[in-house]
Write an enzyme that holds these catalytic residues in place. Structure first.
Site, PDB file in Angstrom:
ATOM      1  N   HIS A 316       0.848  -1.184   0.000  1.00 39.35           N
ATOM      2  CA  HIS A 316       0.000   0.000   0.000  1.00 39.35           C
ATOM      3  C   HIS A 316       0.883   1.233   0.000  1.00 39.35           C
ATOM      4  CE1 HIS A 316      -3.143   2.842   1.163  1.00 39.35           C
ATOM      5  NE2 HIS A 316      -3.966   1.934   0.670  1.00 39.35           N
ATOM      6  N   ASP A 373      -7.969  -5.540   0.276  1.00 41.00           N
ATOM      7  CA  ASP A 373      -8.487  -6.372  -0.815  1.00 41.00           C
ATOM      8  C   ASP A 373      -8.090  -7.836  -0.703  1.00 41.00           C
ATOM      9  OD1 ASP A 373      -9.835  -4.361  -2.236  1.00 41.00           O
ATOM     10  OD2 ASP A 373      -7.909  -3.571  -2.918  1.00 41.00           O
TER      11      ASP A 373
HETATM   12  N1  CMC Z   1       4.100  -7.479  -4.890  1.00 40.08           N
HETATM   13  C1  CMC Z   1       5.448  -7.449  -5.071  1.00 40.08           C
HETATM   14  N2  CMC Z   1       6.195  -6.349  -4.929  1.00 40.08           N
HETATM   15  C2  CMC Z   1       5.577  -5.209  -4.569  1.00 40.08           C
HETATM   16  C3  CMC Z   1       4.180  -5.160  -4.355  1.00 40.08           C
HETATM   17  C4  CMC Z   1       3.452  -6.371  -4.524  1.00 40.08           C
HETATM   18  N3  CMC Z   1       2.122  -6.367  -4.334  1.00 40.08           N
HETATM   19  N4  CMC Z   1       3.812  -3.905  -4.020  1.00 40.08           N
HETATM   20  C5  CMC Z   1       4.944  -3.184  -4.017  1.00 40.08           C
HETATM   21  N5  CMC Z   1       6.008  -3.968  -4.348  1.00 40.08           N
HETATM   22  C6  CMC Z   1       7.431  -3.568  -4.388  1.00 40.08           C
HETATM   23  C7  CMC Z   1       7.733  -2.758  -5.634  1.00 40.08           C
HETATM   24  O1  CMC Z   1       8.152  -3.581  -6.705  1.00 40.08           O
HETATM   25  C8  CMC Z   1       8.826  -1.865  -5.137  1.00 40.08           C
HETATM   26  O2  CMC Z   1      10.015  -2.612  -5.076  1.00 40.08           O
HETATM   27  P1  CMC Z   1      11.432  -1.905  -5.419  1.00 40.08           P
HETATM   28  O3  CMC Z   1      11.637  -0.885  -4.339  1.00 40.08           O
HETATM   29  O4  CMC Z   1      12.430  -3.024  -5.386  1.00 40.08           O
HETATM   30  O5  CMC Z   1      11.291  -1.291  -6.778  1.00 40.08           O
HETATM   31  C9  CMC Z   1       8.430  -1.560  -3.698  1.00 40.08           C
HETATM   32  O6  CMC Z   1       7.652  -2.701  -3.286  1.00 40.08           O
HETATM   33  C10 CMC Z   1       7.582  -0.293  -3.536  1.00 40.08           C
HETATM   34  O7  CMC Z   1       6.461  -0.370  -4.430  1.00 40.08           O
HETATM   35  P2  CMC Z   1       5.853   0.867  -5.224  1.00 40.08           P
HETATM   36  O8  CMC Z   1       5.193   0.370  -6.480  1.00 40.08           O
HETATM   37  O9  CMC Z   1       6.884   1.941  -5.379  1.00 40.08           O
HETATM   38  O10 CMC Z   1       4.770   1.361  -4.179  1.00 40.08           O
HETATM   39  P3  CMC Z   1       3.502   2.256  -4.483  1.00 40.08           P
HETATM   40  O11 CMC Z   1       3.209   2.959  -3.239  1.00 40.08           O
HETATM   41  O12 CMC Z   1       3.717   3.060  -5.718  1.00 40.08           O
HETATM   42  O13 CMC Z   1       2.368   1.179  -4.829  1.00 40.08           O
HETATM   43  C11 CMC Z   1       0.532  -0.293  -4.643  1.00 40.08           C
HETATM   44  C12 CMC Z   1       1.368   0.788  -3.946  1.00 40.08           C
HETATM   45  C13 CMC Z   1      -0.716  -0.591  -3.782  1.00 40.08           C
HETATM   46  C14 CMC Z   1       0.055   0.206  -6.014  1.00 40.08           C
HETATM   47  C15 CMC Z   1       1.393  -1.571  -4.786  1.00 40.08           C
HETATM   48  O14 CMC Z   1       1.779  -2.047  -3.514  1.00 40.08           O
HETATM   49  C16 CMC Z   1       0.681  -2.677  -5.572  1.00 40.08           C
HETATM   50  O15 CMC Z   1       0.693  -2.645  -6.804  1.00 40.08           O
HETATM   51  N6  CMC Z   1       0.016  -3.646  -4.853  1.00 40.08           N
HETATM   52  C17 CMC Z   1      -0.778  -4.672  -5.510  1.00 40.08           C
HETATM   53  C18 CMC Z   1      -2.129  -4.109  -5.897  1.00 40.08           C
HETATM   54  C19 CMC Z   1      -3.047  -3.947  -4.707  1.00 40.08           C
HETATM   55  O16 CMC Z   1      -3.194  -4.840  -3.868  1.00 40.08           O
HETATM   56  N7  CMC Z   1      -3.738  -2.782  -4.663  1.00 40.08           N
HETATM   57  C20 CMC Z   1      -4.730  -2.491  -3.624  1.00 40.08           C
HETATM   58  C21 CMC Z   1      -4.326  -1.356  -2.734  1.00 40.08           C
HETATM   59  S1  CMC Z   1      -5.367  -1.247  -1.272  1.00 40.08           S
HETATM   60  C22 CMC Z   1      -6.927  -0.854  -1.866  1.00 40.08           C
HETATM   61  C23 CMC Z   1      -7.003   0.480  -2.481  1.00 40.08           C
HETATM   62  O17 CMC Z   1      -6.555   1.453  -1.880  1.00 40.08           O
HETATM   63  O18 CMC Z   1      -7.582   0.574  -3.567  1.00 40.08           O
END
Ligand code: CMC
Length: 439
Positions: A316, A373
């Site tokens: 998140h 989720d």
């Molecule tokens: N699986 C594997 N690696 C992950 C994941 C994941 N679900 N989420 C983040 N990472 C890694 C990402 O690759 C990055 O690694 P590195 O630093 O080596 O490049 C690090 O963790 C930070 O991730 P980010 O993409 O920079 O973080 P963000 O804040 O931009 O993204 C997120 C947040 C929710 C989009 C992401 O965690 C994700 O895509 N999660 C899966 C989708 C999901 O479950 N979404 C629902 C969110 S909660 C409900 C809502 O609010 O709608």
């Protein structure tokens, strides 16, 4: 300002020094009631000729808000100061709606009036049912919802004057009241069954379940456990401060667009798998994994920087700890499965996946925990709701958050049209090239 350095100044401001010119600028620091202070950069461009650069707004506060507070490090979520766990346990969805909209819990009289007002706005203009028929039967319910909710502005002209507080209130009530009717009708449409009209003797969650699962041929027996679980799920999803869909609603509304159009924009943003679409994606992922012995392969893929696969329902932007909504959701999941006598192997798979991921260095170091989720899809599946409807349910719940934030924005004297700037890296000006001279 490549050489600029921000240094902490007196407790009321920060000094920004541009080492190229030697000039210093004083930036005010604003303190909220909770959470980190913000550096006020509103005059930065005028004073320095520089913009800030922050793709994804990871360090940017876009507005002032009094509605929802998240402490992501400690896994805390408050609606108007009340912890989400307490609301999930003691409140009900419409009371939570009132709280989000008006800032205080209602007394018995105001609650009764609010419930009555919402209940008596649940029916759709009859012409809207003909509008549904323009969609293909195999349309995704979120596609139908984007279209139908956007079209509400063509049906309810008497509540689209955003400068009129009464119009704003009526539009908000209509959106909260009609969203379950629209979502259920979208579901029924895909089944080829008639849309079910709302019933005023049922509460909000019961009505939603009734409109999704009953049919005109027989009596529908409501399970109080399922109705309670649905109500709780709605509370958990009701608001989440400046997330992507809420920011989209605010951005759309900042130009003066009508509330129905703004909420349709929010629904479009929510649909994405990185946001509300994740609940549907979790079930797809668990089904793909299939059995416990395959978990390690998927965890390996999620950790591989060359593979764009992510563990859906994990991570998140704000929570760097267990999402407090996921904890309530996990408990609700057990209650629902027990009530229904369902033994879903996907739940065991999900628990094992959570266990493995939470003890894996990659996830530990990045503070990736299950989010709201992760378990919600398993509950919905047990209730007989197909995966394509999961995000539509999220949209039903989030509507109150969207309208509360939209109203707050309209009433904020500091509100301006949302208009970010950019770091331009394209071609510099060049003369037009006639066709015969192009390569
Ligand atoms: N699986 C594997 N690696 C992950 C994941 C994941 N679900 N989420 C983040 N990472 C890694 C990402 O690759 C990055 O690694 P590195 O630093 O080596 O490049 C690090 O963790 C930070 O991730 P980010 O993409 O920079 O973080 P963000 O804040 O931009 O993204 C997120 C947040 C929710 C989009 C992401 O965690 C994700 O895509 N999660 C899966 C989708 C999901 O479950 N979404 C629902 C969110 S909660 C409900 C809502 O609010 O709608």
């Amino acid at each position: 300002m490549s050489e600029a350095k921000a240094t902490k100044g007196r407790n009321h401001g920060m000094t920004l020094t541009d080492h190229t010119t030697g000039k210093s600028y004083e930036l005010p620091v604003l303190k909220g009631t909770l959470g980190p202070s913000v550096i006020d950069v509103r005059k930065l461009y005028g004073d320095t000729g520089h913009f800030t650069y922050d793709p994804g707004y990871t360090s940017t506060g876009s507005c002032e808000s009094k509605i929802t507070y998240i402490d992501g490090d400690n896994g805390i979520l408050l609606y108007r100061g009340y912890p989400i766990q307490e609301l999930a346990e003691h409140s009900d969805f419409l009371e939570t709606c009132y709280l989000l909209l008006y800032g205080e819990l209602p007394n018995a009289q105001t609650k009764a009036k609010f419930v009555n007002d919402i209940t008596y706005h649940t029916m759709l203009h009859e012409q809207i049912h003909f509008f549904f028929r323009g969609f293909r039967r195999d349309s995704h319910p979120m596609a139908v919802m984007c279209g139908v909710v956007g079209a509400l502005s063509a049906f309810y002209h008497d509540s689209t004057d955003i400068s009129n507080p009464h119009h704003r209130m009526v539009a908000s009530y209509r959106l909260i009241a009609k969203m379950p009717t629209i979502a259920a009708a979208a579901f029924k449409y895909t089944l080829g069954q008639p849309a079910v009209y709302p019933r005023n003797n049922l509460n909000y969650a019961e009505n939603f379940i009734h409109m999704m699962f009953s049919n005109p041929c027989e009596e529908y027996k409501m399970s109080p456990v399922l109705a309670k679980a649905m109500d709780r799920i709605l509370i958990l999803h009701a608001d989440h401060e400046q997330n992507a869909s809420t920011s989209t609603v605010r951005m759309a509304g900042s130009s003066g667009a009508n509330p129905f159009a703004c909420i349709a924009a929010g629904i479009a943003s929510l649909w994405g798998p990185a946001h509300g679409g994740a609940n549907e994606a979790v079930i797809t992922m668990l089904q793909q994994i299939g059995s416990k012995d395959k978990i390690s392969e998927f965890v390996r893929r999620a950790k591989d920087p060359k593979d764009n696969f992510r563990l859906m329902g994990f991570g998140h932007r704000v929570y760097k700890n267990y999402d407090p909504r996921a904890k309530v959701m996990q408990q609700t999941c057990h209650e629902v499965l027990e009530e229904l006598g369902v033994k879903d192997p996907l739940l065991d798979l999900a628990k094992e996946l959570e266990h493995i991921a939470l003890s894996d260095d990659y996830f530990v170091q990045r503070k990736l925990y299950p989010n709201v989720d992760f378990y919600s899809g398993i509950i919905f599946k047990a209730m007989g709701i197909p995966a394509s409807m999961f995000t539509a349910l999220f949209a039903v719940a989030r509507t109150v958050g969207w309208v509360a934030q939209w109203i707050e924005m309209i009433e904020d004297p500091a509100q301006k049209i949302g208009r970010p700037r950019q770091l331009f890296t394209g071609e510099v000006e060049r003369p037009y090239v006639p066709m015969q001279k192009r390569k």
